[in-house]
Structures are given as structure tokens and as C-alpha cells.
Design a protein around this motif. Structure first.
Motif, PDB file in Angstrom:
ATOM      1  N   GLU A 119      30.433 -67.442 -42.572  1.00 57.13           N
ATOM      2  CA  GLU A 119      30.402 -66.220 -42.598  1.00 57.13           C
ATOM      3  C   GLU A 119      29.124 -65.706 -43.371  1.00 57.13           C
ATOM      4  OE1 GLU A 119      33.437 -63.394 -43.127  1.00 57.13           O
ATOM      5  OE2 GLU A 119      34.821 -64.938 -41.612  1.00 57.13           O
ATOM      6  N   ILE A 120      28.089 -65.111 -42.797  1.00 55.16           N
ATOM      7  CA  ILE A 120      27.216 -64.608 -43.568  1.00 55.16           C
ATOM      8  C   ILE A 120      27.629 -63.381 -44.581  1.00 55.16           C
ATOM      9  CG2 ILE A 120      24.819 -63.804 -43.637  1.00 55.16           C
ATOM     10  CD1 ILE A 120      24.334 -65.431 -41.220  1.00 55.16           C
ATOM     11  N   ASP A 121      27.646 -63.481 -45.784  1.00 58.49           N
ATOM     12  CA  ASP A 121      27.668 -62.323 -46.782  1.00 58.49           C
ATOM     13  C   ASP A 121      26.501 -61.223 -46.732  1.00 58.49           C
ATOM     14  OD1 ASP A 121      28.044 -60.405 -48.469  1.00 58.49           O
ATOM     15  OD2 ASP A 121      29.590 -61.911 -49.724  1.00 58.49           O
ATOM     16  N   ARG A 122      26.629 -60.273 -45.967  1.00 54.16           N
ATOM     17  CA  ARG A 122      25.086 -59.556 -45.664  1.00 54.16           C
ATOM     18  C   ARG A 122      24.544 -58.977 -47.156  1.00 54.16           C
ATOM     19  NH1 ARG A 122      22.181 -60.127 -41.808  1.00 54.16           N
ATOM     20  NH2 ARG A 122      23.398 -61.299 -40.464  1.00 54.16           N
ATOM     21  N   GLU A 123      25.678 -58.580 -48.142  1.00 53.79           N
ATOM     22  CA  GLU A 123      25.283 -58.000 -49.511  1.00 53.79           C
ATOM     23  C   GLU A 123      24.452 -59.065 -50.117  1.00 53.79           C
ATOM     24  OE1 GLU A 123      25.063 -55.153 -50.008  1.00 53.79           O
ATOM     25  OE2 GLU A 123      24.851 -55.052 -52.104  1.00 53.79           O
ATOM     26  N   LEU A 164      23.032 -61.598 -48.761  1.00 51.89           N
ATOM     27  CA  LEU A 164      21.610 -62.051 -47.976  1.00 51.89           C
ATOM     28  C   LEU A 164      20.838 -61.111 -48.332  1.00 51.89           C
ATOM     29  CD1 LEU A 164      20.525 -63.859 -45.765  1.00 51.89           C
ATOM     30  CD2 LEU A 164      21.435 -62.052 -44.150  1.00 51.89           C
ATOM     31  N   ARG A 165      21.110 -59.974 -48.661  1.00 51.56           N
ATOM     32  CA  ARG A 165      20.262 -58.786 -48.987  1.00 51.56           C
ATOM     33  C   ARG A 165      19.522 -59.228 -50.319  1.00 51.56           C
ATOM     34  NH1 ARG A 165      20.345 -52.931 -50.152  1.00 51.56           N
ATOM     35  NH2 ARG A 165      22.325 -53.027 -51.033  1.00 51.56           N
ATOM     36  N   ARG A 199      18.953 -62.009 -51.478  1.00 52.66           N
ATOM     37  CA  ARG A 199      18.551 -63.533 -51.661  1.00 52.66           C
ATOM     38  C   ARG A 199      17.662 -63.891 -52.488  1.00 52.66           C
ATOM     39  NH1 ARG A 199      17.602 -61.873 -46.541  1.00 52.66           N
ATOM     40  NH2 ARG A 199      15.568 -62.394 -45.555  1.00 52.66           N
ATOM     41  N   LEU A 224      19.404 -67.961 -39.547  1.00 53.98           N
ATOM     42  CA  LEU A 224      18.579 -67.202 -40.473  1.00 53.98           C
ATOM     43  C   LEU A 224      17.230 -67.604 -40.694  1.00 53.98           C
ATOM     44  CD1 LEU A 224      21.550 -67.448 -43.165  1.00 53.98           C
ATOM     45  CD2 LEU A 224      20.699 -65.383 -42.104  1.00 53.98           C
ATOM     46  N   GLU A 229      14.412 -64.918 -40.896  1.00 54.15           N
ATOM     47  CA  GLU A 229      14.405 -64.022 -41.855  1.00 54.15           C
ATOM     48  C   GLU A 229      14.256 -64.811 -42.989  1.00 54.15           C
ATOM     49  OE1 GLU A 229      17.808 -61.398 -41.913  1.00 54.15           O
ATOM     50  OE2 GLU A 229      18.873 -62.386 -40.371  1.00 54.15           O
ATOM     51  N   TYR A 276      18.796 -68.483 -48.793  1.00 55.01           N
ATOM     52  CA  TYR A 276      20.561 -68.314 -48.702  1.00 55.01           C
ATOM     53  C   TYR A 276      21.300 -69.584 -48.424  1.00 55.01           C
ATOM     54  CZ  TYR A 276      24.645 -65.959 -47.135  1.00 55.01           C
ATOM     55  OH  TYR A 276      25.959 -65.671 -46.951  1.00 55.01           O
ATOM     56  N   THR A 292      31.565 -59.150 -53.587  1.00 48.52           N
ATOM     57  CA  THR A 292      31.088 -60.181 -52.604  1.00 48.52           C
ATOM     58  C   THR A 292      31.883 -61.424 -52.695  1.00 48.52           C
ATOM     59  OG1 THR A 292      29.618 -61.228 -53.967  1.00 48.52           O
ATOM     60  CG2 THR A 292      28.692 -59.135 -53.175  1.00 48.52           C
TER      61      THR A 292
END
Lengths: 199, 769
Positions: free
Chosen positions: B101-105, B107-108, B110, B149, B152, B158, B568
Motif C-alpha cells: 500500500e502506498i502511504d500517500r503522506e 510519498l508526498r 519523499r 510510481l 512521478e 519512495y 504514517t
């Protein structure tokens, strides 16, 4: 009603049953099942195929073409070698995946550590091995066609793989695979064409 | 006759009632922290905390055997689900990879927090290398979760972040779960919520695992092994409990047999037991009232130490004569008995004065028990005899009489032997003391080997050494970790240290994040670098626009704070490595594969003021040594006080020295014998020697009595022979135990009492005939 009780009835039924069960060639091949296909694969021994792979990817402005040889040695040994100039070699035996490159670097991965890969490898290896049980552990199968032309669609059951691969289609004739296509969830397609190598 | 039965019944009923009340009202404490010092320095407190409930002590390793790999994997999964649902466990793992699962926070953030990001990461050259890597990934025959990914995050920041957080990836798996390399055992790791020394809690956790497993193992084909500090603690306690129960039962039978043999009068058995039981009960009740709790170890040792009180009735029984009522006989021996009891009490009184709560309890317990048993023997015991009482003649007086006349043990022999022991102790090169408590483990060697094997499979090697980094707040702590990490990693590369994991590896300090932001290229420059890097590569135009925007966003983000990071997927990693304590924030960094601990210790001391090096095993040994030192000092003080008391009680210094001398010799002989037979002394030997001291004084005082008649002297010898035979018998049984602690106590007391008997007998003055 008279017709039904008429003395012609047995003859009529006999004709009907002949029409239904006596064997015109097409009728037999209609009843071809996945089990029979798998049985055929189980009978086949070691075999090699030349392959050409075309990757149509959203990220790239042109498809990537790769070619090489694919060898299967029953029961579970699959080798994928790329033709020069590339020198990558992928070998799966049992639950080990060995990746080697021309520079002598070699990497061995345990498929048990990578469940989505373990599932993915079943899509080709279990078909070539005729191992329906393993295949159906990881995929929902949909089979159509007959002995000469058949199409097997595989829908991944393993959640992680299902996130990446929407479906895999394998098309073939008799006990040869002609085309192996991976449809990824993002829309990318990888089409592999195979031609048997006769020695 | 009626009075006798009446008093007897009342006494017994009172004991039963008090015992019942005690059983229902007193709860035993079982954690061992009471026997550890309070800890003066913060470092000591930290050490004790780690020993008590550090993550290493909370680890349980589970192995499932039997059946085939698929069955075992199935049970492993179901067990995992059950244990994860329990509050008794903090964390349970069986190797099933978590869904990607990508942890969006994360990733933001990174480019601010991923490992290995520096100003050169975004140069044309490095971008080109990264893009080529992505292209190779796209050519791989296998699907990869990172493909989504690629657009981006072409630099793979990441991916690098996830890789650095992937622990245990080297553990073998079979059927998707951890398994031993031979594949015969499925493995799980569980971290209990309670500390490893909180044995009651650990027992609950173990029971929970076993019940869950038994449920899943309906057909009984599978086996379960549980290993780890908590499991060992509980197992040790059970083994000790069981074995001491069996042994004390056997020991009681031996005492009963000796008494029966010596007097041929069964009622003596109960009469001898009553003062002891009363002493035990009073001690238990009073100690738990005084301290608000009673420790299991206090009770166990206390019972052992109070065993000496069985000697009081024996003195009376042997001295009984037909013509006197027992009350009068008691009065005659009371002066000697009283002095003996008071002197012994003095020995335990010094324990009450120590810093260790556990020792204070033990001192108070024994003191109360001794006094109570003595008072009961003096005032209650004689009332149990009918008036007139025809005392049974003690058996074995005749051979003892011969022993008294011929004196086969000349004093010179004892003194010579003691001198030899002293000489060999002084000359000895081997260590006299053993302070490593691990050597006292009562567990069979196979269990410890099994533990080692499981640890190897699970890569959970025990780390006895750690680095402690301190700071006032999380941000400063992360900064300190960064600088400590940088310097340790430069100075200690692979063969010196197996590599360390710091919280700042997962979350760089805000200071570092701000520094990175300043180094991230502005959009125009990045776009140009990227354009040049993409030349000759088949990527579609514009696919990396998102990447350029992401870097620009990262340049403006407020740095990620510790509190935000806790929301997170970094949370478990940060919680594992960082702690908040009353005295501040600290990071506990386990060190593995330290090849030269001294060098590391020196390096930390000299160059890293913000860090401390902690060697748990070494520090524990130091603690035990301190503990031992304190007891030794107390014993010296106690011995001095005893001498004073004897001087006062006996009326002359010469008599006092005469009384103590044989005991000093006996103790010297005991230590010498233990040492020569290859034993290193530990705490338990020391506590046992205290018991020997008390018993020895009793013997010496009775042997030293100036008797008017030879027949009385003979009776004293009889009493002491019975006492010595029963005590030596009981502790010899204990010495036969496989449990190191019980073995040490049994061995010391058995030898010590035997030696005391021989020495006091050999050195006693000849009877006046």
C-alpha cells in the motif's frame, strides 16, 4: 400422440441418439476441456520455444521488442534467455528465481518471499507443466475453443498480483502455446509470441 | 491429659485459621525487580528498565512443527490472526508480506525523508542513471508494484524508503510464511505487551498462545514450541516450584524418620513442627503487613532459613529427663537457646538495613520467624506435655557416649584443614565469585540450544549491547541520532560492527529536511537536467511532468515533524527506536556484531558526548557484584555485632571468641571445599552461609555449655547430633537438585552444617567428669 405410440418411435430415437452421440469430428472437439488440455501438456516432455515479446507501455513512445528462447523442463524448471545483444537470463526452478546478467552478476530470490511473483509464474509454468491444481490456486480460469484452437483466460486471485495484472490470455493450438498476453491494470500490454523449436 | 489436648487443638486451630486468612489475603509478587537495586543514576535506572521490560525481554519465538508445509502455513496464519486480536501482544509477525500500500503522506514527503537524497541526486548524470534503471525495470518479465510510481518518482526515492524499512527480509519462507531453513517448522515472532520479568503476565500470554494453538490443532498432528525470555522465566519458575515442592516433601520425610528413630515417640513429630509452622505463618503475615506485599523469593528463601527452628524443640526433647517436667528442662536450656537465637537474629537484622527492598523483606521475614518460633518453643511447647510426663529415653546415647570419651576428631586436624583451605583460597587463580546470573538458569541445555537455533533462523540474535542517545525533545534527538550515526558509521565499518539502525534513518530531523529543501533544484533547472537526461531514451514526452512538480512541492512543504510521522506507516519504526521518559527523550539503538566492545566503548565515551554505550550483560554482572558486596559488608558488620553480643552474653571475651572460632573454621572449610571442588561462589552460596552461621552459633553455644554432669553433656551431644543429621539430610537432598540455585543452597548448607558440627565438637571443651 399417435405419433409417440407409433412403432416408428424406437427407430426415431435410435436416429436421434446417433445424431447426438455418434462421432462426427467437430462434435468431439467441442467437448474438449481444460482437463484434456492439461493432460496433453503433462504428456509433453522438455520443450523449447523461440519467443518475441512486444511491450506496449504508456510511459514509452514506442513499444519495446525483446526476443529469445524459452525452455521448459518438466516438472517445474523454466528458463528465459534473451538473444544478444541482451544477455539476461531468468531461471525459475522450484521456488527459486535466479536472475543473471552477462557481467556475471547473479541474484537468487525466493518466490515464497514474493507471493505475487509466485502467483505470476504459475500462469506460464503451471500451464506448461499441465498442473491444473496449482494454476487454479492462483487464477480463475476461463477456457474456450477446441483441440486445434484454444484460448485460456486467467484472472489473478492473489490480491497483490490482481492489483497489477487484470488478466492473462494464452492462445494455442494442440499442445503448443502461440501467444501469451498480459493485460496490466494500468492499460499496458505485454504480448509474447512463441514458436516451437524442433531439434 | 485434657489440658494438653486442649492447648494443642487451640494452637492448631489458630494456625489453620491464620493460614487460611493469609492464603486468601496475601498475593505474592513474582517479578524480580524487587531484588534489583533501585538504581541511583539514570543509566542504572535505564538498564534496570531494559532488563525488566525492554523489547528484547518481550520477544517470544514460536515454532510450529508436524504435518506438511501448507498445513503449517495455514495454522501459522490463523494463529497470527488470533494473537493479533489479543491485548496481551503488541506485535505479532509470521512473515506474510503486508499488502503493498502506498502511504500517500510519505510519498508526498519523499524527497525530504527518503534515504540517500543529496544535491547530486538531481544532476543530469544521476537522473540518466535513474531513468535507465526504470527502463530496465520496465523490461523485466515480471510485474512490479513500483511501476505505477515510475512516472512521478523516476529517481526511485519512495522505493528506497520502503527497502530501508523492510526488516527480516532475509528470513526463510515456505508457503508464504516464515519457516526454518530445513522447512520443517513454521516460525512466528510475537512481542508481548508486558515485560519479560513480569512472569504472571507472561504466563497469561503463553497460555493464550497455547490455547489458541490447541484450538487450531484439532487433529493433534502439529507441535508448538515457544522460546524467549518470558517463556524461560515462566518455565524456570515452574521447574523451581515443582522441584522444591518435591524436594521439601522428601526432606520433611527424612526429618520425620530421623526424629522417629531418635526418640521412638510419634507425637514429637507434630510438637517439633508447631513452632516452625507458627514462625513461618507469623513471618508471612507480619512481613506482608509491613511491606504491603510479599515476594515469592522472600517466602522461598525465608522458609529455607527458618528450617533451623526445628532445632529448638529437638534441644528440649534430648534434654528431657524422667524426674523433671519439660517446663523445667526448657528453663535450664533457655539461657543458651536465647543467646543462640538473639545472635542469629542479629545476623538477619543487618539485612533489614540494606538498600535492596527484597533483602529487607527477607531480613524481616527471618527475624520475625526466628523470634516467634523461639518464643513458642519456650512458652507454649512445654505446655503440650502432660503432667507428669514420662519422657521417652533418646535412642543412640550409648554410641554417642563412646564418641564423647574417645574424641576421634582432634582440634588440630580441623584447624589444619581450615588453614589449608585458607591457603588454597589465597593461592587460587580462578575467580572466587561468579556474578553472571545467566549461569544460574535452571533450564536444561537443550532448551537453550533450541532458543539459539530459533534465534538464528529468525535473525533475532540477542543484542547485549546498545547505544543510548539522549535529548530534550524528539527533534533534538533526531539531530543527535544523525550526528552519532554519521560518526559511528565512519569509524566502525562492517567487520567491527554489523550496522546500526537509527530513528533518523526513517525520519530525518527537521533541520536536515530544511537543508535538503535548500538543495533541491528549482523547477527550471530540474526540467533542463531532465530534458538532457531523457535524450536517446524511449520515454514519452511529458510523462515526468508530475515528478518535476513533486520536487517543486517538496521545496515548499513544512518539514515533517515527529508527531506527524507518527500518523504514517513510520510509526512502528519510530516507536521501536525512540522513547519518551520522565527525564527526556532517548533512542535505544541495539548493536549487533560488535567485534571489539572495549574500543567501541572508548570511542563513544571520548567522542560522542550525546551518547552512552551500554553493555547489558556487563552492567548486570556489576549490579550483582554490588549486591554481593553489600551483603558481604553486612555480614562483616553482623559478625562484629555477634561477637559483642556473645561477649556480653557469656560474660567474657575469651568465651565469645571460643564460641565463634569453630564457626569461623567451619565456614572457611565450607568455602574452601566448595572452591576446591570447582564451584564459583554466587549470591545464593552467600545467603546459605548466613544460615550456616546461625546454626553454627547454636551448636557452638550448646557444646560450650558448662554442664554439671557428664550425662547432660551426652544429651547435648545427642540433641546436636539429631539437629545436624536432620539439617544435613534436608540440604543434601536439596543439593541433589538439578536447579543451580537449589543445588548451590543445598550444597553450601549441607557442607556448612556438617563442618560446623565437626568443628564445634572437636573444639568443645572436655566434659567435667
Amino acid at each position: 400422440m399417435r405419433f409417440l405410440t407409433s412403432p416408428h418411435l424406437p427407430a426415431l430415437l435410435a436416429c436421434l441418439s446417433l445424431a447426438l452421440f455418434s462421432s462426427p469430428p467437430s462434435a468431439e472437439e467441442d467437448s474438449w476441456t481444460l482437463q484434456q488440455l492439461m493432460h496433453q501438456f503433462r504428456q509433453a516432455g522438455e520443450r523449447s520455444n523461440r519467443f518475441t515479446e512486444t511491450r506496449q507501455l504508456a510511459l514509452l513512445d514506442q513499444p519495446i521488442e525483446q526476443s529469445g528462447t524459452l525452455t521448459f523442463v518438466p516438472p517445474d524448471h523454466l528458463i528465459r534467455e534473451l538473444s544478444p545483444p541482451s544477455d539476461s537470463r531468468y531461471e525459475i526452478k522450484g521456488k527459486r528465481l535466479t536472475i543473471s546478467h552477462g557481467d556475471g552478476k547473479q541474484q537468487t530470490l525466493l518466490l515464497d518471499n514474493l507471493p505475487h511473483l509466485l502467483a505470476f509464474t504459475a500462469s506460464l509454468r503451471s500451464v506448461l507443466a499441465g498442473d491444473l491444481a496449482t494454476l487454479q490456486t492462483y487464477f480463475t480460469t476461463r477456457f474456450s475453443g477446441n483441440g486445434t484452437h484454444w484460448l485460456l483466460a486467467l484472472i489473478p486471485k492473489q490480491p497483490q498480483l490482481a492489483g497489477q495484472v487484470a488478466r492473462i490470455e494464452i492462445a494455442g493450438r494442440h499442445r503448443n502455446i502461440d501467444r501469451y498476453t498480459v493485460f496490466e491494470t494500468g492499460g499496458d500490454q505485454i504480448i509474447t509470441r512463441l514458436i516451437p523449436v524442433r531439434d | 491429659m485434657r489440658a494438653r489436648t486442649g492447648i494443642f487443638l487451640i494452637w492448631l486451630m489458630t494456625l489453620l485459621l491464620a493460614g487460611w486468612w493469609g492464603m486468601s489475603h496475601i498475593s505474592l509478587r513474582t517479578d524480580l525487580s524487587l531484588f534489583l537495586p533501585q538504581g541511583g543514576t539514570t543509566q542504572e535506572r535505564l538498564l534496570l528498565d531494559e532488563l525488566n521490560k525492554g523489547p528484547a525481554t518481550r520477544l517470544l519465538m514460536l515454532g510450529i512443527g508436524g504435518g506438511d508445509a501448507a498445513d503449517r502455513a495455514g495454522i501459522s496464519q490463523k494463529l497470527l490472526a488470533r494473537l493479533r486480536g489479543s491485548v496481551l501482544f503488541k506485535r505479532v509477525e509470521n512473515g506474510t508480506p503486508r499488502a503493498f500500500e502506498i502511504d500517500r503522506e510519505l510519498l508526498r514527503y519523499r524527497y525530504l525523508i527518503a534515504p540517500g537524497i543529496d544535491p547530486r541526486s538531481f544532476s543530469q548524470e544521476n537522473l540518466q542513471t535513474a531513468l535507465n534503471t526504470r527502463l530496465q525495470e520496465l523490461k523485466s518479465p515480471f510485474p512490479t508494484p513500483f511501476k505505477a510510481l515510475s512516472a512521478e518518482d523516476p529517481t526511485g526515492a519512495y522505493q528506497a524508503m520502503l527497502r530501508s524499512r523492510m526488516p527480516h527480509s532475509e528470513i526463510n519462507r515456505s508457503e508464504g510464511v516464515w519457516a526454518s531453513r530445513e522447512g520443517e517448522t513454521a516460525l512466528l515472532l510475537a512481542e508481548t505487551a508486558s515485560g519479560g520479568l513480569e512472569l504472571d503476565q507472561q504466563q497469561l500470554a503463553l497460555a493464550m498462545v497455547r490455547n489458541a494453538f490447541d484450538d487450531l490443532n484439532g487433529d493433534g498432528r502439529h507441535t508448538l514450541i515457544i522460546s524467549g525470555p518470558g517463556a524461560f522465566g515462566v518455565q524456570s519458575r515452574d521447574i523451581i516450584r515443582q522441584e522444591s515442592q518435591t524436594l521439601s516433601l522428601v526432606a520433611s520425610c527424612i526429618v520425620a524418620l530421623i526424629l522417629l528413630f531418635a526418640y521412638r515417640y510419634p507425637p514429637y513429630l507434630l510438637m517439633a513442627a508447631l513452632p516452625l509452622l507458627t514462625g513461618l505463618l507469623t513471618a508471612t503475615l507480619l512481613t506482608s503487613l509491613l511491606f504491603d506485599e510479599l515476594h515469592g523469593i522472600t517466602l522461598a528463601f525465608g522458609v529455607t532459613l527458618l528450617g533451623v527452628t526445628i532445632d529448638y524443640p529437638i534441644h528440649l526433647f534430648s534434654h528431657l529427663r524422667k524426674e523433671h517436667h519439660p517446663g523445667r528442662t526448657m528453663q535450664e536450656i533457655w539461657a543458651t537457646l536465647r543467646l543462640s537465637v538473639i545472635t542469629t537474629c542479629l545476623g538477619y537484622w543487618v539485612l533489614v538495613m540494606t538498600d535492596f527492598s527484597g533483602l529487607r523483606q527477607l531480613g524481616a521475614f527471618t527475624l520475625t520467624g526466628l523470634v516467634t518460633a523461639a518464643v513458642c518453643s519456650r512458652y507454649l511447647l512445654p505446655r503440650l506435655f502432660s503432667d507428669p510426663f514420662i519422657a521417652p529415653e533418646p535412642k543412640g546415647l550409648r554410641p554417642l557416649g563412646r564418641l564423647l570419651r574417645t574424641r576421634p576428631w582432634p582440634a588440630a586436624l580441623i584447624i589444619l584443614a581450615a588453614a589449608f583451605c585458607l591457603w588454597s583460597l589465597i593461592r587460587s587463580t580462578g575467580p572466587v565469585w561468579q556474578d553472571d546470573i545467566a549461569t544460574l538458569s535452571p533450564l536444561p541445555a537443550e532448551l537453550l540450544q533450541q532458543d539459539q537455533a530459533l534465534r538464528r533462523q529468525l535473525h533475532a540474535t540477542e543484542s547485549n549491547q546498545m547505544l543510548v542517545i539522549r535529548a530534550g525533545d524528539p527533534e533534538l534527538l533526531l539531530q543527535n541520532c544523525e550526528s552519532v550515526g554519521r560518526r559511528v558509521r565512519t569509524a566502525f565499518k562492517a567487520p567491527l560492527l554489523a550496522g546500526i539502525e537509527l530513528p533518523s534513518d526513517h525520519l530525518p530531523s527537521q533541520r536536515t529536511q530544511i537543508l535538503r529543501q535548500q538543495q533541491l533544484p528549482p523547477t527550471g533547472q530540474l526540467a533542463e537536467n531532465l530534458r538532457l537526461a531523457l535524450q536517446g531514451l524511449p520515454f514519452r514526452e511529458g510523462v515526468f511532468d508530475g515528478f518535476v512538480e513533486a520536487v517543486e512541492r517538496n521545496r515548499r512543504l513544512p518539514p515533517m515533524r515527529y508527531e506527524t510521522a507518527l500518523e504514517t506507516s513510520l510509526r512502528p519504526h519510530l516507536e521501536r527506536l525512540m522513547q519518551h521518559r520522565p527525564e527526556g527523550w532517548l533512542a535505544l539503538i541495539p548493536l549487533h556484531g560488535v567485534s571489539d566492545p572495549d574500543r567501541l566503548s572508548r570511542f563513544v565515551r571520548e567522542t560522542l558526548p550525546e551518547a552512552e554505550y551500554l553493555n547489558l550483560r556487563q552492567e548486570t554482572s556489576n549490579l550483582v557484584a554490588d549486591f554481593r558486596q553489600q551483603i558481604l559488608q553486612r555480614v562483616e558488620l553482623g559478625a562484629g555485632l555477634m561477637l559483642l553480643l556473645l561477649w556480653f552474653g557469656l560474660g567474657s571475651l575469651r568465651a565469645a571468641i571460643r564460641t565463634l572460632l569453630p564457626i569461623v573454621l567451619a565456614i572457611l572449610l565450607t568455602i574452601g571445599l566448595l572452591h576446591i571442588s570447582g564451584n564459583s561462589l554466587n549470591l545464593f552460596h552467600l545467603i546459605s552461609l548466613m544460615l550456616v552461621l546461625g546454626i553454627g552459633i547454636d551448636y557452638s553455644l550448646f557444646f560450650g555449655r558448662r554442664e554439671k554432669q557428664a550425662s547432660r553433656h551426652l544429651r547435648t551431644l545427642h540433641a546436636l547430633s539429631i539437629c545436624a543429621a536432620s539439617t544435613t539430610g534436608v540440604f543434601a537432598i536439596l543439593a541433589g537438585s538439578s536447579i543451580p540455585v537449589l543445588h548451590a543452597i543445598g550444597q553450601t548448607v549441607a557442607i556448612g552444617v556438617g563442618m560446623s558440627y565437626l568443628a564445634t565438637y572437636a573444639l568443645s571443651r572436655r566434659p567435667l567428669t
